[in-house]
Design an enzyme around this catalytic site. Structure first.
Site, PDB file in Angstrom:
ATOM      1  N   ASP A 175      -3.351   8.575  57.924  1.00  0.00           N
ATOM      2  CA  ASP A 175      -4.358   9.624  58.045  1.00  0.00           C
ATOM      3  C   ASP A 175      -3.637  10.967  58.173  1.00  0.00           C
ATOM      4  OD1 ASP A 175      -3.330   9.484  60.657  1.00  0.00           O
ATOM      5  OD2 ASP A 175      -4.938   8.142  61.269  1.00  0.00           O
ATOM      6  N   ASP A 177      -3.577  14.684  60.088  1.00  0.00           N
ATOM      7  CA  ASP A 177      -4.066  15.482  61.216  1.00  0.00           C
ATOM      8  C   ASP A 177      -3.660  16.933  61.015  1.00  0.00           C
ATOM      9  OD1 ASP A 177      -5.030  13.217  62.458  1.00  0.00           O
ATOM     10  OD2 ASP A 177      -3.141  12.824  63.482  1.00  0.00           O
ATOM     11  N   ASP A 209       4.775  12.965  71.402  1.00  0.00           N
ATOM     12  CA  ASP A 209       5.531  11.868  72.014  1.00  0.00           C
ATOM     13  C   ASP A 209       6.991  11.792  71.551  1.00  0.00           C
ATOM     14  OD1 ASP A 209       4.571  11.092  69.522  1.00  0.00           O
ATOM     15  OD2 ASP A 209       3.664   9.219  70.201  1.00  0.00           O
TER      16      ASP A 209
HETATM   17  P1  ATP Z   1       0.066   6.430  62.684  1.00  0.00           P
HETATM   18  O1  ATP Z   1       0.865   6.210  61.456  1.00  0.00           O
HETATM   19  O2  ATP Z   1      -0.123   5.226  63.497  1.00  0.00           O
HETATM   20  O3  ATP Z   1      -1.223   7.186  62.460  1.00  0.00           O
HETATM   21  P2  ATP Z   1       0.781   8.770  64.142  1.00  0.00           P
HETATM   22  O4  ATP Z   1       2.113   9.285  64.599  1.00  0.00           O
HETATM   23  O5  ATP Z   1       0.036   9.628  63.176  1.00  0.00           O
HETATM   24  O6  ATP Z   1       1.018   7.336  63.581  1.00  0.00           O
HETATM   25  P3  ATP Z   1      -1.515   8.986  65.813  1.00  0.00           P
HETATM   26  O7  ATP Z   1      -1.962   8.065  66.892  1.00  0.00           O
HETATM   27  O8  ATP Z   1      -2.346   9.163  64.604  1.00  0.00           O
HETATM   28  O9  ATP Z   1      -0.055   8.516  65.430  1.00  0.00           O
HETATM   29  O10 ATP Z   1      -1.268  10.390  66.509  1.00  0.00           O
HETATM   30  C1  ATP Z   1      -1.048  11.592  65.776  1.00  0.00           C
HETATM   31  C2  ATP Z   1       0.014  12.427  66.459  1.00  0.00           C
HETATM   32  O11 ATP Z   1      -0.415  12.775  67.778  1.00  0.00           O
HETATM   33  C3  ATP Z   1       1.347  11.719  66.672  1.00  0.00           C
HETATM   34  O12 ATP Z   1       2.164  11.810  65.525  1.00  0.00           O
HETATM   35  C4  ATP Z   1       1.920  12.487  67.836  1.00  0.00           C
HETATM   36  O13 ATP Z   1       2.470  13.706  67.421  1.00  0.00           O
HETATM   37  C5  ATP Z   1       0.698  12.776  68.669  1.00  0.00           C
HETATM   38  N1  ATP Z   1       0.469  11.726  69.673  1.00  0.00           N
HETATM   39  C6  ATP Z   1      -0.235  10.595  69.522  1.00  0.00           C
HETATM   40  N2  ATP Z   1      -0.232   9.869  70.637  1.00  0.00           N
HETATM   41  C7  ATP Z   1       0.463  10.569  71.542  1.00  0.00           C
HETATM   42  C8  ATP Z   1       0.824  10.353  72.905  1.00  0.00           C
HETATM   43  N3  ATP Z   1       0.440   9.265  73.536  1.00  0.00           N
HETATM   44  N4  ATP Z   1       1.573  11.303  73.513  1.00  0.00           N
HETATM   45  C9  ATP Z   1       1.958  12.425  72.876  1.00  0.00           C
HETATM   46  N5  ATP Z   1       1.660  12.664  71.588  1.00  0.00           N
HETATM   47  C10 ATP Z   1       0.926  11.765  70.923  1.00  0.00           C
HETATM   48 MG    MG Z   2      -1.889   9.217  62.426  1.00  0.00          MG
END
Ligand code: ATP
Ligand code: MG
Length: 427
Positions: free
Chosen positions: A59, A61, A143
């Site tokens: 996705d 963001d 994170d």
């Molecule tokens: P995925 O491929 O699973 O979507 P993602 O890194 O995009 O991985 P998401 O859960 O969609 O993970 O979160 C988007 C962004 O928000 C992450 O890349 C990170 O920068 C931030 N984020 C998500 N969860 C946390 C957390 N628990 N603490 C700090 N930052 C977070």
């Molecule tokens: Mg994501």
């Protein structure tokens, strides 16, 4: 590549391979609209990481300086969500773009905290934070370094405030800031580290790895419904086996599934069974089959449940009751840690009790069973266990043949009759 004194690295367009063609039209619309209105707006988080690694993002963001209210004024198709941190969902026909305002860091000094902007409980576990900040602050409160990159579509640069580009090169999952503090703030980050290490085939930075092993029990404090979401991501990511290895190495299985983890550790054979189940999950994922969470839990806990069911039958329970009660009791006990929805629990009960129906091959029963809502998942479970254990292959062939003769028309479970509750749990 430019570096400035403020610890920012900017990668110009000819130094990376991200192109707008890889970004969804809806995301670009949001980014450009914000930009036209004079707001800084970046593609942020996992999508930039994945694009830098030439992977397809799950996705997209967006992070921006516009506040949720300003975003809402720009997009008719916008909803503001979130209690802990308000953010905007810009809704398109096939996609929803999560658009969040740059966030400020979590206060570390008592003075900051006294301003009432963030409340903390339980030795640092953050329960509420609602402060807007600068792009750099936003990056630094994410994170991992590789999740803190921004892509600026206005000049095609990748912006790195946290050392994520270097860690992408080194293939390292590294926490931003002090790992003990960051994992205490949000213990779910520990299982995210394991997931990213498994999915991306990265190593976890040694200090962070050590910190996870120290702090693993904190996972018990995480919200059970959030844990349910994360657990699904762990096992549906297509790299469940590798992720599980990381969860084991970091001691994270026990705080999620305590009794199951104790059982697995008693005998190496049991460990192999779990791995085989996860390999199956990965094969289904590879074949792009959409697998329901109930089948995931049936498979992962399959051998454990079957062992307990056999014990109950030995102690005199009827097979159907033994299967239903065992599964219900175990999954219900997990819910303190990982809140598996009741409908999913009942579906796993069905998968296991339906295994008994496969033994009834005479008369009209097979036809009736095959048309029932839970048949397909029960059949996939049967297929998996018969092949793994090389048992009941005749039975499998009987049902496979019947299926070939009568292609199933309906989708697996759902839309079926209301599931029966285990008798001892009925009100
Ligand atoms: P995925 O491929 O699973 O979507 P993602 O890194 O995009 O991985 P998401 O859960 O969609 O993970 O979160 C988007 C962004 O928000 C992450 O890349 C990170 O920068 C931030 N984020 C998500 N969860 C946390 C957390 N628990 N603490 C700090 N930052 C977070
Ligand atoms: Mg994501």
């Amino acid at each position: 590549m430019n570096s400035s004194p403020e610890n920012i690295t900017i990668l110009q367009r000819d130094h990376h391979t991200i192109s707008r063609k890889q970004i969804s039209t809806a995301t670009l619309k949001v980014l450009y609209r914000l930009h036209e209105e004079g707001f800084t707006a970046y593609l942020a988080g996992g999508a930039v990481r994945d694009l830098m690694l030439n992977r397809q993002p799950k996705d997209f963001d967006v992070a921006t300086e516009a506040t949720p209210e300003q975003i809402r004024r720009l997009f008719r198709n916008c909803r503001i969500i979130g209690r802990r941190f308000r953010l905007a969902h810009v809704i398109f026909k096939n996609e929803t773009i999560e658009t969040s305002t740059f966030r400020a860091p979590i206060p570390t000094t008592p003075e900051d905290a006294q301003q009432g902007k963030t409340m903390t409980v339980n030795d640092g576990l953050v329960i509420r934070d609602n402060l807007f900040g600068t792009p750099e602050e936003d990056a630094l409160r994410r994170d991992f370094t590789i999740n803190a990159l921004f892509y600026d579509p206005s000049d095609f640069t990748v912006i790195d405030h946290a050392g994520g580009l270097e860690d992408l090169n080194q293939r390292l999952i590294r926490v931003i800031g002090d790992p003990d503090r960051r994992f205490t703030e949000d213990p779910v980050r520990m299982i995210r580290a394991a997931r990213f290490a498994g999915t991306l085939d990265f190593q976890i930075h040694q200090a962070d790895f050590d910190s996870i092993r120290r702090n693993a029990p904190l996972l018990e404090q995480a919200s059970p419904s959030r844990m349910y979401e994360e657990v699904q991501k762990l096992f549906f990511c297509g790299h469940a086996k590798k992720v599980y290895h990381w969860l084991e190495k970091t001691d994270l299985i026990r705080p999620m599934f305590t009794t199951f983890s104790d059982w697995v550790e008693e005998d190496p054979k049991r460990h192999d069974w779990v791995i085989q189940a996860l390999e199956q999950m990965d094969r289904w994922r590879e074949a792009q089959l959409s697998i329901h969470p109930s089948l995931l839990f049936a498979l992962i806990f399959g051998e454990y449940h079957e062992t307990l069911i056999a014990q109950k039958i030995e102690q005199g329970s009827a097979p159907f009751d033994a299967a239903r009660d065992t599964v219900y009791q175990h999954l219900n006990s997990i819910c303190i840690q990982v809140r598996i929805p009741k409908t999913v629990i009942y579906q796993v009960c069905d998968i296991m009790t339906n295994q008994l129906r496969f033994r009834k091959t005479k008369g009209r029963q097979p036809q009736r069973f095959m048309q029932s809502a839970g048949f397909l998942d029960a059949f996939l479970y049967l297929k998996y266990t018969t092949k793994t254990h090389n048992r009941d292959l005749d039975l499998l062939e009987f049902w496979a043949q019947l299926r070939r003769e009568n292609p199933v028309k309906r989708a697996p479970h759902r839309a079926g009759p209301r599931r029966r509750r285990p008798r001892n749990k009925r009100k």
